[in-house]
Design a protein around this motif. Structure first.
Motif, PDB file in Angstrom:
ATOM      1  N   LEU A 160       0.836  -1.200   0.000  1.00  0.00           N
ATOM      2  CA  LEU A 160       0.000   0.000   0.000  1.00  0.00           C
ATOM      3  C   LEU A 160       0.874   1.255   0.000  1.00  0.00           C
ATOM      4  O   LEU A 160       0.630   2.194  -0.763  1.00  0.00           O
ATOM      5  CB  LEU A 160      -0.939   0.003   1.217  1.00  0.00           C
ATOM      6  CG  LEU A 160      -2.146  -0.923   1.149  1.00  0.00           C
ATOM      7  CD1 LEU A 160      -2.805  -1.042   2.523  1.00  0.00           C
ATOM      8  CD2 LEU A 160      -3.167  -0.425   0.127  1.00  0.00           C
TER       9      LEU A 160
ATOM     10  N   GLY B 159       2.667   1.484  -3.525  1.00  0.00           N
ATOM     11  CA  GLY B 159       1.743   1.877  -4.578  1.00  0.00           C
ATOM     12  C   GLY B 159       1.276   3.313  -4.437  1.00  0.00           C
ATOM     13  O   GLY B 159       1.119   4.033  -5.437  1.00  0.00           O
ATOM     14  N   ASN B 160       1.058   3.757  -3.187  1.00  0.00           N
ATOM     15  CA  ASN B 160       0.621   5.131  -2.968  1.00  0.00           C
ATOM     16  C   ASN B 160       1.674   6.121  -3.434  1.00  0.00           C
ATOM     17  O   ASN B 160       1.354   7.153  -4.036  1.00  0.00           O
ATOM     18  CB  ASN B 160       0.307   5.358  -1.487  1.00  0.00           C
ATOM     19  CG  ASN B 160      -0.985   4.673  -1.061  1.00  0.00           C
ATOM     20  OD1 ASN B 160      -1.761   4.223  -1.891  1.00  0.00           O
ATOM     21  ND2 ASN B 160      -1.196   4.594   0.239  1.00  0.00           N
TER      22      ASN B 160
ATOM     23  N   ALA C 261       1.534   6.483  -7.064  1.00  0.00           N
ATOM     24  CA  ALA C 261       0.387   7.325  -7.408  1.00  0.00           C
ATOM     25  C   ALA C 261       0.705   8.797  -7.156  1.00  0.00           C
ATOM     26  O   ALA C 261       0.282   9.672  -7.924  1.00  0.00           O
ATOM     27  CB  ALA C 261      -0.840   6.902  -6.603  1.00  0.00           C
TER      28      ALA C 261
ATOM     29  N   LYS D 127      -6.218   5.617  -5.979  1.00  0.00           N
ATOM     30  CA  LYS D 127      -5.681   4.703  -4.971  1.00  0.00           C
ATOM     31  C   LYS D 127      -6.670   3.609  -4.591  1.00  0.00           C
ATOM     32  O   LYS D 127      -6.305   2.431  -4.514  1.00  0.00           O
ATOM     33  CB  LYS D 127      -5.246   5.486  -3.724  1.00  0.00           C
ATOM     34  CG  LYS D 127      -3.901   6.171  -3.875  1.00  0.00           C
ATOM     35  CD  LYS D 127      -3.666   7.269  -2.857  1.00  0.00           C
ATOM     36  CE  LYS D 127      -3.852   6.802  -1.433  1.00  0.00           C
ATOM     37  NZ  LYS D 127      -3.571   7.890  -0.463  1.00  0.00           N
TER      38      LYS D 127
ATOM     39  N   VAL E 291      -4.557   0.756  -6.375  1.00  0.00           N
ATOM     40  CA  VAL E 291      -3.506   0.417  -5.418  1.00  0.00           C
ATOM     41  C   VAL E 291      -4.036  -0.507  -4.327  1.00  0.00           C
ATOM     42  O   VAL E 291      -3.396  -1.527  -3.996  1.00  0.00           O
ATOM     43  CB  VAL E 291      -2.906   1.690  -4.785  1.00  0.00           C
ATOM     44  CG1 VAL E 291      -1.875   1.324  -3.718  1.00  0.00           C
ATOM     45  CG2 VAL E 291      -2.272   2.567  -5.852  1.00  0.00           C
TER      46      VAL E 291
ATOM     47  N   ALA F 290      -2.579  -4.308  -3.819  1.00  0.00           N
ATOM     48  CA  ALA F 290      -1.704  -4.482  -2.654  1.00  0.00           C
ATOM     49  C   ALA F 290      -2.100  -5.735  -1.877  1.00  0.00           C
ATOM     50  O   ALA F 290      -1.230  -6.538  -1.481  1.00  0.00           O
ATOM     51  CB  ALA F 290      -1.782  -3.251  -1.748  1.00  0.00           C
TER      52      ALA F 290
ATOM     53  N   ARG G 227       5.376  -3.960  -8.047  1.00  0.00           N
ATOM     54  CA  ARG G 227       5.569  -2.719  -8.791  1.00  0.00           C
ATOM     55  C   ARG G 227       5.202  -2.909 -10.258  1.00  0.00           C
ATOM     56  O   ARG G 227       4.529  -2.067 -10.861  1.00  0.00           O
ATOM     57  CB  ARG G 227       7.013  -2.247  -8.641  1.00  0.00           C
ATOM     58  CG  ARG G 227       7.291  -0.901  -9.287  1.00  0.00           C
ATOM     59  CD  ARG G 227       8.587  -0.284  -8.777  1.00  0.00           C
ATOM     60  NE  ARG G 227       9.748  -1.126  -8.987  1.00  0.00           N
ATOM     61  CZ  ARG G 227      10.411  -1.761  -8.028  1.00  0.00           C
ATOM     62  NH1 ARG G 227      10.002  -1.677  -6.772  1.00  0.00           N
ATOM     63  NH2 ARG G 227      11.469  -2.496  -8.307  1.00  0.00           N
TER      64      ARG G 227
ATOM     65  N   ILE H 249       1.324  -3.089 -10.492  1.00  0.00           N
ATOM     66  CA  ILE H 249       0.585  -1.844 -10.279  1.00  0.00           C
ATOM     67  C   ILE H 249       0.847  -0.848 -11.397  1.00  0.00           C
ATOM     68  O   ILE H 249      -0.056  -0.130 -11.846  1.00  0.00           O
ATOM     69  CB  ILE H 249       0.909  -1.238  -8.884  1.00  0.00           C
ATOM     70  CG1 ILE H 249      -0.209  -0.283  -8.465  1.00  0.00           C
ATOM     71  CG2 ILE H 249       2.237  -0.534  -8.854  1.00  0.00           C
ATOM     72  CD1 ILE H 249      -1.533  -0.925  -8.212  1.00  0.00           C
TER      73      ILE H 249
END
Length: 322
Positions: free
Chosen positions: A220, A223-224, A227, A265, A269, A273, A287, A290
């Motif tokens: 999380l 991925g955030n 973003a 998100k 994401v 996740a 990675r 995503i």
């Protein structure tokens, strides 16, 4: 090799660029008119090309260095650079709080001017915040109804649990009188989505912790931050400073980056996740997954379209009434 001009490097629109890079334990340099990164091994040194004309963001992790010549070429191509820790988190340094942004003054002015028309009016800023909240749900609905892989993992937009959470979300969002109420409603929805994702992937005892070491929380966070890179790129291209947030408060200079990242998100994401954590994926595998999801669902396009429509809303409304 013939050098490119800055105009050549910007031939691919940012909203259509495909690449985000996270690099670690390497040296980034300019060589023969290209930007390369060098990895050192016991037997040989390996060079890899970075296609900067098709790149939005580069995150530099542990053990990286970059030359001035490489930064000059990245700036000419409009690539944002951020310095981060391992796994892309946390983000340590950038000129605009979040990122080192290319210093080009030749960017559009109409979006900043449109943003300023409503931003200083509390009621209009609240309306913009609600528009962001509705847009994030629209994106989540579009992604979850379209993506077969997410459906196969149990992420069903039409499930009773999701629809109940969204009914409450829409009611409270519509009735909100200030940003703090929107933030509380957002937090309640996100908590419900975490619970749904944990149940769908058989993740037990999940608690959202930014400093945690379990895979779901790590993914999380990772991925955030990717973003956030897309959001920062969107704002830089449109010429809107990061401090003019509509949701996260006027005291955080990077807050508009968070507002825009929130658009995607929940839809992308969050589910991936949990899925990748369930599959015990590596950081690199997550990675790749995503970033592919960002491309497949045109996440950056959606950010651009949403920000542009809100920035020009008053202007368009005035045209329609004329």
């Amino acid at each position: 090799m013939e050098n490119f001009s800055p105009s050549d490097l910007k031939a691919i629109l940012h909203s259509k660029r495909a690449n985000i890079y996270y690099l670690e334990y390497c040296r980034i340099m300019q060589k023969d008119g290209r930007v390369l990164y060098l990895t050192e091994s016991t037997k040989e040194n390996l060079y890899f090309n970075i296609p900067i004309a098709n790149t939005t963001v580069i995150l530099l992790g542990n053990g990286t260095s970059i030359t001035q010549a490489a930064m000059r070429m990245l700036a000419q191509a409009g690539v944002l650079v951020g310095f981060s820790g391992g796994g892309a988190t946390p983000l340590y340094m950038g000129c605009e709080i979040e990122w080192m942004t290319p210093q080009s003054e030749y960017r559009p002015t109409e979006y900043l001017q449109g943003w300023m028309k409503f931003w200083f009016d509390d009621a209009k800023r609240l309306t913009a915040a609600k528009a962001f909240q509705q847009a994030r749900i629209s994106f989540l609905q579009k992604v979850w109804q379209k993506d077969r892989d997410l459906k196969n993992e149990g992420f069903d937009f039409n499930s009773e649990q999701i629809q109940s959470a969204l009914d409450t979300f829409h009611t409270r969002t519509g009735a909100a009188k200030k940003q703090s109420e929107l933030l509380l409603t957002e937090a309640q929805l996100t908590k419900a989505l975490y619970k749904f994702a944990a149940n769908s992937t058989n993740t037990t005892n999940f608690t959202r912790q930014h400093q945690s070491t379990d895979l779901a929380n790590d993914f999380l966070n990772h991925g955030n931050y990717l973003a956030y890179g897309l959001a920062a790129s969107c704002l830089w291209v449109l010429g809107i400073p990061h401090g003019f947030a509509v949701m996260h408060g006027k005291t955080r200079r990077g807050a508009l980056v968070f507002d825009i990242a929130d658009l995607i998100k929940d839809g992308l994401v969050l589910p991936w996740a949990f899925i990748c954590a369930k599959e015990n994926a590596t950081e690199q595998e997550f990675r790749q997954q995503i970033l592919q999801a960002f491309t497949d669902h045109k996440a950056l396009d959606f950010m651009f379209d949403t920000v542009k429509s809100i920035a020009l809303a008053d202007e368009l409304g005035a045209d329609e009434n004329a």
